[in-house]
Enzyme design. Structure first.
Site, PDB file in Angstrom:
ATOM      1  N   LYS A 151       7.531  -7.134   9.808  1.00  0.00           N
ATOM      2  CA  LYS A 151       7.238  -7.924   8.719  1.00  0.00           C
ATOM      3  C   LYS A 151       7.930  -8.939   8.433  1.00  0.00           C
ATOM      4  O   LYS A 151       7.583 -10.096   8.323  1.00  0.00           O
ATOM      5  CB  LYS A 151       6.801  -6.974   7.683  1.00  0.00           C
ATOM      6  N   CYS A 207      -5.401  -3.358   8.642  1.00  0.00           N
ATOM      7  CA  CYS A 207      -4.568  -2.449   8.127  1.00  0.00           C
ATOM      8  C   CYS A 207      -4.818  -1.093   7.714  1.00  0.00           C
ATOM      9  O   CYS A 207      -5.895  -0.737   7.047  1.00  0.00           O
ATOM     10  CB  CYS A 207      -4.079  -2.967   6.715  1.00  0.00           C
ATOM     11  N   CYS A 213      -0.572   1.635  12.977  1.00  0.00           N
ATOM     12  CA  CYS A 213      -0.251   0.491  11.861  1.00  0.00           C
ATOM     13  C   CYS A 213      -0.111  -0.540  12.509  1.00  0.00           C
ATOM     14  O   CYS A 213       0.194  -0.915  13.740  1.00  0.00           O
ATOM     15  CB  CYS A 213       1.299   0.694  11.447  1.00  0.00           C
ATOM     16  N   ARG A 243       0.773  -1.169  -0.121  1.00  0.00           N
ATOM     17  CA  ARG A 243       0.005   0.061  -0.041  1.00  0.00           C
ATOM     18  C   ARG A 243       1.047   1.243   0.016  1.00  0.00           C
ATOM     19  O   ARG A 243       0.598   2.314  -0.627  1.00  0.00           O
ATOM     20  CB  ARG A 243      -1.024   0.151   1.356  1.00  0.00           C
ATOM     21  N   THR A 254       2.907   3.884   8.978  1.00  0.00           N
ATOM     22  CA  THR A 254       3.610   3.920   7.756  1.00  0.00           C
ATOM     23  C   THR A 254       3.818   5.372   7.076  1.00  0.00           C
ATOM     24  O   THR A 254       2.884   6.124   7.373  1.00  0.00           O
ATOM     25  CB  THR A 254       2.896   2.911   6.758  1.00  0.00           C
ATOM     26  N   THR A 272      -3.068   1.602   6.396  1.00  0.00           N
ATOM     27  CA  THR A 272      -2.714   2.083   5.294  1.00  0.00           C
ATOM     28  C   THR A 272      -3.662   1.768   4.224  1.00  0.00           C
ATOM     29  O   THR A 272      -4.061   2.653   3.112  1.00  0.00           O
ATOM     30  CB  THR A 272      -1.412   1.961   4.809  1.00  0.00           C
TER      31      THR A 272
END
Length: 230
Positions: free
Chosen positions: A167, A85, A196, A51, A128, A87
């Site tokens: 991640k 999520c 996030c 994203r 993010t 974003t």
């Protein structure tokens, strides 16, 4: 105990954050046996393009994959949708147009939680670069007395590096991030929005024990409430 609505989860962004969200839902559900828990269909669609890369650099758009996920969940019998999520909520309106299902909004729910706390005058956002760039949180604070503190460009990159290390499972030196948090605290932002869904995992991994508004946890709480609502 009444039967809960079937939850559809647009997931895979990333998979660890998706499973963390699902675990929070389970732990928050007031169930005494398996049959009282909320049924979930989790579309752990890890092929969804990044994203932030799309928002910042115009790379492959995730929108088609996000819409496909929403449609898949609706066809599969889901009665409402969540998307753990932050974003990806840049695309919320476009996804919402393609489904008839109720669709909880992680940013709106998190901001509501913050604004209920009248004593909090400043709160710092950990997110993010994509979320910062499109102002997902900023627009909700424009008319409010609570001030949203944001990092500078170098600090945004540091946050990105820390989040993407979660991640990938790559350990990082945490002291620069701790100094960043301290700078926010020195400005009066001693509460942090974990904007996030990897950021709660980041705080947990490094034992960072600051007051937070965990967007993943807040979405899980609202999802449990909605699942058992009339």
């Amino acid at each position: 105990m009444k039967q809960a609505k079937l939850m559809g989860v647009i997931g895979g962004m990333g998979p660890l954050a998706t499973m963390d969200f699902a675990t929070k839902v389970i732990r928050l559900t007031p169930a005494t046996k398996d049959q009282e828990h909320i049924p979930m269909i989790i579309d752990n669609r890890t092929t969804i393009p990044d994203r932030t890369n799309y928002i910042l650099n115009g790379t492959d758009s995730p929108l088609e994959s996000l819409i496909e996920s929403a449609r898949f969940l609706e066809r599969s019998g889901a009665e409402f949708l969540v998307m753990p999520c932050n974003t990806a909520h840049y695309f919320y309106k476009e996804i919402k147009k393609e489904t008839s299902l109720p669709f909880l909004h992680i940013v709106e729910e998190t901001v509501k939680e913050v604004l209920q706390r009248d004593e909090i005058k400043r709160v710092a956002l950990i997110a993010t670069k994509g979320t910062y760039s499109c102002g997902l949180y900023e627009r909700f604070f424009e008319q409010e007395e609570t001030e949203l503190l944001l990092p500078d460009e170098d600090e945004k990159q540091l946050i990105m590096d820390m989040l993407y290390a979660i991640k990938s499972g790559t350990p990082m030196e945490v002291s620069p991030f701790e100094r960043l948090l301290r700078r926010f605290i020195d400005k009066g932002g001693d509460h942090f929005i974990l904007g996030c869904t990897e950021s709660p995992l980041l705080f947990e991994q490094y034992g960072l024990s600051h007051p937070v508004f965990d967007s993943s946890l807040i979405l899980a709480q609202r999802a449990v409430e909605f699942a058992f609502s009339l």
